[in-house]
Write an enzyme that holds these catalytic residues in place. Sequence first.
Site: not given
Length: 259
Positions: A160, A164, A194
Amino acid sequence: MYLDDQTAIVTGGASGIGAATCRILAERGADVVVADLSAEEGEGLAESIAGADGGDASFVEADVSDEDAVAGMVEHAEKTFGSVDVLVNNAAVASQEADSRITEFDDDAYEFLTGVNLKGPMYAAKHAIPAMLDTGDGTGVVVNNASIAALIAESGMDIYTATKGALVSLTRSIAVEYAPDIRANTICPGVVETPMLEAAMESEGDSDIPDTMASMIEETPLGIAEPEDIGRAIAFLASDDAAFVTGSTIPVDGGYTAQ
């Protein structure tokens, strides 16, 4: 409303940061394409935007890891609203189960995470930038939503983090290659309230994500962000107020990386 006559595509637009961005862009006058895998949420959001003051909205179902779907998304924007002026690459996935330390990762996890987080923005830029250039008015804008993971390490989420970081470099390349017709910038949110965060905080078993997230929130000078905090930053970058801003990487993290 300073985004009048602009058409914006927002991937991952049905919830969280994406939904807030769609609403804010429309409030400022843009016509918005809500692109997402969730038809129920996306159609509902588009209908609510279309019924409010500001720009119009339309939903398109799109898996950003599928190039044909992304091409169809851009075509939908052109057919529905007549142009593509702003691309917000917001769709992303994070998975503690799939991700790992670099010494433990496997190809399936790599393909899953890079498919959405890196190939997705690349496919979208590949198809949206030519559509922007077709307008001939030098108003094209790409905003890539990365993460503070592009700036600081997140232990145990090496794939991940790599996606990014690569997205930041991709943004800079777009900014240089397509200036002055296209501006491209990256935002790097910190901890945001979120559905993705809620799911992470509910992780069970051996996951250390809930403790890590709680610690990050506590250590952030401004605390936890709302999706609208990120959406307003994106709207700024999409507007002429940011006409001389390109190739930049902007933390929108409440001061977390300033420490």
